[in-house]
Design an enzyme around this catalytic site. Sequence first.
Site, PDB file in Angstrom:
ATOM      1  CG  HIS A 139      -1.924  -1.080   1.246  1.00 45.86           C
ATOM      2  ND1 HIS A 139      -2.484  -1.583   2.391  1.00 45.86           N
ATOM      3  CD2 HIS A 139      -2.496  -1.767   0.223  1.00 45.86           C
ATOM      4  CE1 HIS A 139      -3.367  -2.538   2.084  1.00 45.86           C
ATOM      5  NE2 HIS A 139      -3.385  -2.658   0.775  1.00 45.86           N
ATOM      6  CG  HIS A 140       4.905   1.643  -1.822  1.00 45.78           C
ATOM      7  ND1 HIS A 140       4.511   0.497  -2.472  1.00 45.78           N
ATOM      8  CD2 HIS A 140       5.627   2.342  -2.710  1.00 45.78           C
ATOM      9  CE1 HIS A 140       4.999   0.513  -3.698  1.00 45.78           C
ATOM     10  NE2 HIS A 140       5.682   1.618  -3.872  1.00 45.78           N
TER      11      HIS A 140
ATOM     12  CE  LYS B  59      -3.855  -1.495 -13.367  1.00 52.50           C
ATOM     13  NZ  LYS B  59      -4.581  -2.792 -13.443  1.00 52.50           N
TER      14      LYS B  59
ATOM     15  CE  LYS C   5       5.116  -7.714 -13.415  1.00 56.01           C
ATOM     16  NZ  LYS C   5       4.104  -8.587 -14.062  1.00 56.01           N
TER      17      LYS C   5
ATOM     18  CE  LYS D  31      -0.918 -11.687 -11.429  1.00 54.27           C
ATOM     19  NZ  LYS D  31       0.032 -10.921 -12.248  1.00 54.27           N
TER      20      LYS D  31
ATOM     21  CB  SER E  54      -2.695  -1.397 -16.768  1.00 57.00           C
ATOM     22  OG  SER E  54      -3.210  -2.603 -17.250  1.00 57.00           O
TER      23      SER E  54
END
Length: 478
Positions: free
Chosen positions: A71-72, A77, A101, A113, A369
């Site tokens: 949550h930094h 995503k 990534k 994920k 994205s």
Amino acid sequence: METVTAKPAQAHYSFFQGVERSFDLAAKYTRFESGILEQIKACNSVYQMKFPVRIGDKIEVIEAYRVQHSHHKLPCKGGIRYSMDVNQDEVMALASLMTYKCAIVNVPFGGAKGGIKINPKQYTAFELEKITRRYASELVKKNFIGPGIDVPAPDYGTGAREMSWIVDTYASLKPGEVDAQACVTGKPVTQGGVRGRTEATGLGVYYGIKEVCDVAEDMKKIGLTTGIEGKRVIIQGLGNVGYHAAKYFFDNGAIIVGLAEHEGGLYNEKGLDIYKVVEHRKSTGHIQNFPGAKNVPTSADVLEMPCDILIPAALENVINGSNAARIQAKIIGEAANGPLTPEADEILNQKGVIVVPDMYLNAGGVTVSYFEWLKNLSHVRFGRMDKRFSENQNTFLLKSVEHLTGKSVGDTERSLILHGPDEVDLVYSGLEDTMIGSYHEIREALLSIGSGVNMRTAAFTVAINKVGVAYEELGIFP
Ligand code: GLU
């Protein structure tokens, strides 16, 4: 300086432990205290759900997950996969790879994920829609989805169709939310998707490997010439990522010597025409018996055939302690997430093979994205404001040059010069720039750490440094 000792590579690492091990190997080259490193590594929220869905005349209890690794930066995503191999450890590993990534390609998101433990081939489209919509509403119920919270995307076994069910479910549960479209990416263009997203991961793989092959100094070390043209490539997996990567390699003059799918593989040292192989597979139902090519019994066998570049683009752990020593490629491009186990990584590193790590090489998907999310939040198509302006300006410039020189350019050049950017041109340009820029950040880190360290460790140090700095800037609550 804090040192974190990595365990030596030995068999039976879980996928998540393998990622943690790679992290630990890199952490010692960073300056962060152990508490920060532990926090970066940990999965922040793990949501396991079980929900009932009526399939035919039976009720099936579906097992599913969403893991928010970090949550930094928000939103989190990462894709959603549909596969019978889905389990908590796998989703945690994949979520953590998403954090690193995003950091590597400077996409301002935390990693996440999702996964549903089903074989999508065993359900009708109607049943899949019911499962997907129920999963989406479970995410809404627990505040695990939203444009500023967590934004899923396609992954193994899912695509634009599933994303459109998710956005529709979300929007109907959140009436009036003006940014609802940004709750998921990889949508069809008609539902707020961005042009270029479908091919983005495969194209990013191509841009990344092209950049690797363009550095003369590095190619000399492994005895290869520079450039993509003429390089012998093997690709495992002809799904969305593998197919598009193969297409760009083929279109740009590489020789596709080997291709592999579930049912087996093909090899032809003179090269395979990817378009014809795909047509052949469509009409016969399998990849084998393609004219002029040799049948290879299994997908795993294809990995060991002679080539310069090997692209595993299917699932994790396909190159492991038992086959790594037989790999002949000089460059391995990890198009899939986690295709090499830690044992394989060690063996290939000793052999001097360049392993281009997943968290960089397959980041094209999440990069585009990010563009889609920006498009949804801005409520305007890329290029809408400036395309005509650029075309008018280009026309004026060209006319002036032709007037001053008394000469005129040919039709092809004219249309190239005049063309103002469409959405897809801007997306490709942003993707290419990202893949080139990020590769050089990793390469610089590799050079500055020095010998004995591979590109995965260098990529991890780049990621850890960025996430660590973000934590420091956020401050840690007392
Ligand atoms: N599933 C893709 C990945 O593993 C894309 C994720 C995204 O676009 O959020 O990178």
